[in-house]
Design a protein around this motif. Structure first.
Motif, PDB file in Angstrom:
ATOM      1  N   MET A 183      23.550 -23.305  10.594  1.00 53.42           N
ATOM      2  CA  MET A 183      23.282 -24.669  10.908  1.00 53.42           C
ATOM      3  C   MET A 183      24.470 -25.580  10.110  1.00 53.42           C
ATOM      4  O   MET A 183      25.096 -25.104   9.146  1.00 53.42           O
ATOM      5  N   LYS A 184      24.799 -26.622  10.904  1.00 48.76           N
ATOM      6  CA  LYS A 184      25.975 -27.231  10.307  1.00 48.76           C
ATOM      7  C   LYS A 184      25.483 -29.007  10.215  1.00 48.76           C
ATOM      8  O   LYS A 184      24.968 -29.241  11.326  1.00 48.76           O
ATOM      9  N   HIS A 185      25.852 -29.599   9.326  1.00 47.44           N
ATOM     10  CA  HIS A 185      25.692 -31.090   9.252  1.00 47.44           C
ATOM     11  C   HIS A 185      26.776 -31.906   8.792  1.00 47.44           C
ATOM     12  O   HIS A 185      27.574 -31.408   7.701  1.00 47.44           O
ATOM     13  N   GLU A 186      27.206 -32.746   9.671  1.00 48.12           N
ATOM     14  CA  GLU A 186      28.328 -33.768   9.158  1.00 48.12           C
ATOM     15  C   GLU A 186      27.759 -34.919   8.999  1.00 48.12           C
ATOM     16  O   GLU A 186      27.043 -35.678   9.720  1.00 48.12           O
ATOM     17  N   LYS A 187      28.317 -35.692   8.004  1.00 50.18           N
ATOM     18  CA  LYS A 187      28.028 -36.956   7.547  1.00 50.18           C
ATOM     19  C   LYS A 187      29.056 -37.846   7.237  1.00 50.18           C
ATOM     20  O   LYS A 187      30.312 -37.419   6.591  1.00 50.18           O
ATOM     21  N   GLU A 188      29.312 -38.971   8.071  1.00 48.60           N
ATOM     22  CA  GLU A 188      30.634 -39.962   7.550  1.00 48.60           C
ATOM     23  C   GLU A 188      29.958 -41.248   6.848  1.00 48.60           C
ATOM     24  O   GLU A 188      28.952 -41.849   7.085  1.00 48.60           O
ATOM     25  N   VAL A 189      30.946 -41.465   5.486  1.00 51.43           N
ATOM     26  CA  VAL A 189      30.514 -42.557   4.774  1.00 51.43           C
ATOM     27  C   VAL A 189      31.832 -43.523   4.543  1.00 51.43           C
ATOM     28  O   VAL A 189      32.872 -42.938   4.380  1.00 51.43           O
ATOM     29  N   THR A 190      31.863 -44.564   4.695  1.00 51.83           N
ATOM     30  CA  THR A 190      33.055 -45.578   4.376  1.00 51.83           C
ATOM     31  C   THR A 190      32.744 -46.121   3.167  1.00 51.83           C
ATOM     32  O   THR A 190      31.732 -46.607   2.897  1.00 51.83           O
ATOM     33  N   LEU A 191      33.762 -45.720   2.254  1.00 50.54           N
ATOM     34  CA  LEU A 191      33.732 -46.440   0.912  1.00 50.54           C
ATOM     35  C   LEU A 191      34.195 -47.943   1.031  1.00 50.54           C
ATOM     36  O   LEU A 191      34.574 -48.568   1.797  1.00 50.54           O
ATOM     37  N   GLU A 192      33.949 -48.501  -0.176  1.00 50.22           N
ATOM     38  CA  GLU A 192      34.394 -49.969  -0.292  1.00 50.22           C
ATOM     39  C   GLU A 192      35.942 -50.345  -0.251  1.00 50.22           C
ATOM     40  O   GLU A 192      36.214 -51.365   0.164  1.00 50.22           O
ATOM     41  N   THR A 193      36.458 -49.184  -0.434  1.00 50.84           N
ATOM     42  CA  THR A 193      38.025 -49.392  -0.361  1.00 50.84           C
ATOM     43  C   THR A 193      38.542 -49.178   1.166  1.00 50.84           C
ATOM     44  O   THR A 193      39.746 -49.532   1.604  1.00 50.84           O
ATOM     45  N   GLY A 194      37.504 -48.975   2.138  1.00 50.81           N
ATOM     46  CA  GLY A 194      37.966 -48.448   3.453  1.00 50.81           C
ATOM     47  C   GLY A 194      37.961 -47.221   3.808  1.00 50.81           C
ATOM     48  O   GLY A 194      38.135 -46.868   5.004  1.00 50.81           O
ATOM     49  N   ARG A 195      38.225 -46.560   3.011  1.00 49.44           N
ATOM     50  CA  ARG A 195      38.390 -45.104   3.344  1.00 49.44           C
ATOM     51  C   ARG A 195      37.167 -44.345   3.837  1.00 49.44           C
ATOM     52  O   ARG A 195      35.906 -44.611   3.267  1.00 49.44           O
ATOM     53  N   THR A 196      37.350 -43.620   4.804  1.00 47.24           N
ATOM     54  CA  THR A 196      36.099 -42.894   5.450  1.00 47.24           C
ATOM     55  C   THR A 196      36.078 -41.385   4.827  1.00 47.24           C
ATOM     56  O   THR A 196      37.182 -40.705   4.930  1.00 47.24           O
ATOM     57  N   ILE A 197      34.996 -41.056   4.422  1.00 48.30           N
ATOM     58  CA  ILE A 197      34.619 -39.552   4.086  1.00 48.30           C
ATOM     59  C   ILE A 197      33.893 -38.835   4.964  1.00 48.30           C
ATOM     60  O   ILE A 197      32.745 -39.294   5.292  1.00 48.30           O
ATOM     61  N   LYS A 198      34.318 -37.620   5.360  1.00 47.10           N
ATOM     62  CA  LYS A 198      33.470 -36.905   5.935  1.00 47.10           C
ATOM     63  C   LYS A 198      32.873 -35.670   5.403  1.00 47.10           C
ATOM     64  O   LYS A 198      33.616 -34.993   4.620  1.00 47.10           O
ATOM     65  N   ILE A 199      31.552 -35.635   5.202  1.00 50.77           N
ATOM     66  CA  ILE A 199      31.072 -34.600   4.537  1.00 50.77           C
ATOM     67  C   ILE A 199      30.642 -33.361   5.258  1.00 50.77           C
ATOM     68  O   ILE A 199      29.751 -33.794   6.250  1.00 50.77           O
ATOM     69  N   ILE A 200      31.129 -32.053   5.370  1.00 53.55           N
ATOM     70  CA  ILE A 200      30.622 -31.096   6.301  1.00 53.55           C
ATOM     71  C   ILE A 200      29.691 -30.072   5.378  1.00 53.55           C
ATOM     72  O   ILE A 200      30.399 -29.263   4.678  1.00 53.55           O
ATOM     73  N   LEU A 201      28.460 -30.079   5.737  1.00 57.86           N
ATOM     74  CA  LEU A 201      27.668 -28.990   5.178  1.00 57.86           C
ATOM     75  C   LEU A 201      27.342 -27.723   6.025  1.00 57.86           C
ATOM     76  O   LEU A 201      27.073 -28.167   7.219  1.00 57.86           O
ATOM     77  N   SER A 202      27.264 -26.657   5.678  1.00 59.21           N
ATOM     78  CA  SER A 202      26.908 -25.446   6.477  1.00 59.21           C
ATOM     79  C   SER A 202      26.388 -24.365   5.428  1.00 59.21           C
ATOM     80  O   SER A 202      26.620 -24.160   4.391  1.00 59.21           O
ATOM     81  N   GLU A 203      25.542 -23.469   6.237  1.00 67.14           N
ATOM     82  CA  GLU A 203      25.150 -22.310   5.649  1.00 67.14           C
ATOM     83  C   GLU A 203      25.802 -21.213   5.802  1.00 67.14           C
ATOM     84  O   GLU A 203      26.334 -21.097   7.009  1.00 67.14           O
ATOM     85  N   ALA A 204      26.007 -20.354   4.701  1.00 69.54           N
ATOM     86  CA  ALA A 204      26.748 -19.219   4.835  1.00 69.54           C
ATOM     87  C   ALA A 204      26.098 -18.197   4.180  1.00 69.54           C
ATOM     88  O   ALA A 204      25.431 -18.387   3.224  1.00 69.54           O
ATOM     89  N   VAL A 205      25.947 -16.794   4.779  1.00 70.66           N
ATOM     90  CA  VAL A 205      25.317 -15.964   4.380  1.00 70.66           C
ATOM     91  C   VAL A 205      26.338 -14.883   3.637  1.00 70.66           C
ATOM     92  O   VAL A 205      27.173 -14.475   4.203  1.00 70.66           O
ATOM     93  N   ARG A 206      25.911 -14.578   2.548  1.00 68.45           N
ATOM     94  CA  ARG A 206      27.091 -13.520   1.529  1.00 68.45           C
ATOM     95  C   ARG A 206      26.801 -12.114   1.993  1.00 68.45           C
ATOM     96  O   ARG A 206      25.596 -11.604   2.002  1.00 68.45           O
ATOM     97  N   PRO A 207      27.895 -11.578   2.697  1.00 67.62           N
ATOM     98  CA  PRO A 207      27.288 -10.062   3.184  1.00 67.62           C
ATOM     99  C   PRO A 207      27.200  -9.260   2.231  1.00 67.62           C
ATOM    100  O   PRO A 207      26.297  -8.254   2.521  1.00 67.62           O
ATOM    101  N   ASN A 208      27.663  -9.098   0.862  1.00 64.56           N
ATOM    102  CA  ASN A 208      27.145  -8.240   0.241  1.00 64.56           C
ATOM    103  C   ASN A 208      25.758  -8.023  -0.469  1.00 64.56           C
ATOM    104  O   ASN A 208      25.223  -7.257  -0.831  1.00 64.56           O
ATOM    105  N   PHE A 264      20.770 -32.508   5.115  1.00 68.27           N
ATOM    106  CA  PHE A 264      20.878 -31.286   5.621  1.00 68.27           C
ATOM    107  C   PHE A 264      19.569 -30.471   5.601  1.00 68.27           C
ATOM    108  O   PHE A 264      19.448 -29.601   6.532  1.00 68.27           O
ATOM    109  N   ARG A 265      18.967 -30.481   4.724  1.00 67.31           N
ATOM    110  CA  ARG A 265      17.788 -29.500   4.224  1.00 67.31           C
ATOM    111  C   ARG A 265      16.668 -30.360   5.323  1.00 67.31           C
ATOM    112  O   ARG A 265      15.515 -29.285   5.452  1.00 67.31           O
ATOM    113  N   GLN A 266      16.459 -31.508   5.391  1.00 69.81           N
ATOM    114  CA  GLN A 266      15.523 -31.912   5.958  1.00 69.81           C
ATOM    115  C   GLN A 266      15.524 -31.665   7.567  1.00 69.81           C
ATOM    116  O   GLN A 266      14.405 -31.480   8.416  1.00 69.81           O
ATOM    117  N   ASN A 267      16.814 -31.160   8.155  1.00 67.56           N
ATOM    118  CA  ASN A 267      16.911 -31.161   9.857  1.00 67.56           C
ATOM    119  C   ASN A 267      16.497 -29.512   9.891  1.00 67.56           C
ATOM    120  O   ASN A 267      16.510 -28.745   9.508  1.00 67.56           O
TER     121      ASN A 267
END
Length: 93
Positions: A1-26, A90-93
């Motif tokens: 599962m993957k979740h992306e969220k965009e946030v615009t800061l007061e400075t005008g900079r846009t930040i994209k947060i990308i969350l995903s689940e990964a399974v450790r093979p070991n 991310f966890r709610q989806n």
């Protein structure tokens, strides 16, 4: 599962947060991966917070991947509160 969220800061900079689940093979443990990309008002595309022109770029080269990722998140300008909110969504989806 993957979740992306965009946030615009007061400075005008846009930040994209990308969350995903990964399974450790070991040990088959599920881990949450967090990546952050930024886009300044003058930029067209998102890019990593620290690129070759950034004064801290060479410091990243000497760090392991986890420390490097933490430093990039720190320099993106995003707050812990916004990260926690994105993780909660991310966890709610």
């Amino acid at each position: 599962m993957k979740h992306e969220k965009e946030v615009t800061l007061e400075t005008g900079r846009t930040i994209k947060i990308i969350l995903s689940e990964a399974v450790r093979p070991n040990n088959h443990e599920v881990m949450l991966d967090l990546d952050v990309l930024i886009r300044d008002p003058k930029d067209e595309d998102f890019h990593p917070p620290i690129e070759q022109t950034h004064p801290k770029y060479w410091k990243l080269k000497s760090m392991d991947s986890e420390k490097s990722r933490q430093m990039q998140i720190k320099y993106s300008g995003i707050t812990d509160k916004l990260i926690r909110k994105a993780i909660k969504e991310f966890r709610q989806n």
